[in-house]
Design a protein around this motif. Structure first.
Motif: not given
Length: 427
Positions: A128-135, A288-296, A300-305
């Motif tokens: 129901w929610f796009p990647p830019s809102q899912f988190g 995600v909203a700023k740069v989108g998702l890619s396969s590489q 979200r990794h920056g914040l997680l780290l």
């Protein structure tokens, strides 16, 4: 809502899941809420209490894994209310029982039903929610546990004197049964169920992921990214469990502080976790909203780290700096910081596992990483207490700190590996 045909169904589905999962968690904790009153009515030894509690924990770990797999094969809209109805039924049966053996069997069954709560929620949210809102919505839904955990004891203290422990548990079960019917009526699993187009960015249409894909369980299970997430989640969840379970004892027995300070530390940790979950979801969605998702890699990794690194630093400060003369404000600040980063990381691991896999396998992906987290929770129990028994609490915290440091370094070095899990090109 007339201008946005998605909004009505999004709000209705989210509210139904929020209310439903609040009752899942409340009915998971009712035994703890009514324990003082129950012991006045039914004589039980400490070993009996431990057996009942452990039966639910074991069943829940098994069921959450199985539920993740079933969510990919059966209707999430059906599994969620079915599990809630069974949870309510188990609480009603518990309220009618009086022996330790029956209590244990019923509470084990409650644990099995509890596993059908979160995996369906995770799959429905993604649809129901796009990647830019899912988190953000993932984090908001997870606060239902905090609401039930904080309000539950107050509700029990208010109602048990008049209803008794049996009345409270039966009442909670009846409310869960009624809410399960509401949830089944209101929840819609995906937009296409109500004639709407799929959400952009869901199901292999993300930026940089083009092409038609289908899911393969083998491709998912052999994905290095899945096992990077799983091993890191194991360590972070284990560290969170270790400090939330043993932090109070460390402060009292090793650092020479009072019971009030120890209890306040745990409260600060949990409050930090509530805030951290929401902040992690919101800030990572902005990335995600700023740069989108890619396969590489994943934005979200920056914040997680960052959160994993600060969590590790807070463990180091807790072990090395906190002493008998440390101020309560400093100790509570460390607890808040640790909880903020640990729970924020935990929220992100779930989001990453779901959005990195094809929608038809997101339940399986979540099941694998959740099982790893449960292993981490187990390792935070007896193994950590054994280390503390032989070498002291500081050594136990040091082991947790070292594991967190190694996990952070490993994730940093492997953060740019392919993040697509379970995808194979369709013929």
């Amino acid at each position: 809502m007339a201008d946005d045909p998605y909004l009505y169904y999004r709000v209705a589905t989210f509210v139904a899941m929020y209310c439903g999962y609040t009752l899942y968690y409340f009915n998971r904790k009712t035994f703890a809420f009514v324990l003082p009153s129950l012991l006045n009515d039914v004589h039980m030894e400490k070993d009996d209490l431990g057996l009942i509690v452990s039966s639910l924990a074991l069943a829940y770990a098994i069921s959450k894994f199985v539920s993740g797999l079933l969510t990919d094969m059966l209707s999430a809209r059906l599994l969620f209310p079915l599990g809630l109805a069974l949870v309510g039924l188990m609480n009603i049966l518990f309220s009618r029982s009086s022996s330790v053996e029956v209590f244990t069997a019923i509470w084990f069954a409650n644990g099995l039903a509890q596993g059908f709560g979160w995996p369906p929620c995770a799959k429905i949210l993604r649809q129901w929610f796009p990647p830019s809102q899912f988190g953000t919505w993932w984090a908001m839904l997870s606060t239902s546990m905090n609401v039930a955990g904080s309000v539950g004891p107050l509700v029990a203290a208010w109602l048990v004197p008049s209803l008794g422990w049996r009345g409270l548990m039966a009442g909670a079960g009846v409310v869960a049964l009624g809410t399960s019917g509401m949830a089944f009526t209101v929840i819609r699993e995906k937009p296409t169920d109500v004639g709407l187009a799929p959400i952009p960015g869901v199901g292999g249409t993300e930026k940089g992921r083009g092409g038609k894909h289908e899911g393969s369980v083998m491709a998912l299970l052999t994905s290095p990214y899945l096992w990077l997430l799983s091993s890191s989640y194991l360590v972070v969840f284990g560290a969170k469990s270790a400090l939330s379970d043993w932090g109070q004892l460390v402060l009292i027995q090793e650092k020479g502080h009072s019971l009030i300070t120890g209890s306040s530390f745990i409260s600060a940790l949990e409050f930090g976790g509530l805030v951290g979950s929401i902040v992690a979801g919101y800030l990572s969605d902005r990335a995600v909203a700023k740069v989108g998702l890619s396969s590489q890699g994943n934005p979200r990794h920056g914040l997680l780290l960052l959160m994993m690194a600060v969590m590790t630093l807070s463990l180091t400060l807790f072990r090395m700096i906190v002493g008998p003369d440390s101020s309560q404000l400093w100790i509570l600040s460390l607890g808040f910081t640790f909880g903020f980063c640990a729970y924020g990381s935990i929220s992100l691991f779930g989001v990453l596992a779901n959005e990195a896999s094809v929608p038809s396998l997101c339940g399986t992906a979540h099941a694998v990483v959740a099982l790893s987290a449960n292993v981490g929770g187990f390792l935070a129990g007896l193994p950590i207490s054994t280390v503390a028994q032989h070498w002291g609490w500081n050594a136990a915290v040091g082991c947790t700190e070292l594991a967190a440091l190694l996990a952070t370094v490993a994730f940093i070095s492997m953060r740019n590996i392919c993040t697509t899990m379970g995808r194979v090109k369709a013929d």
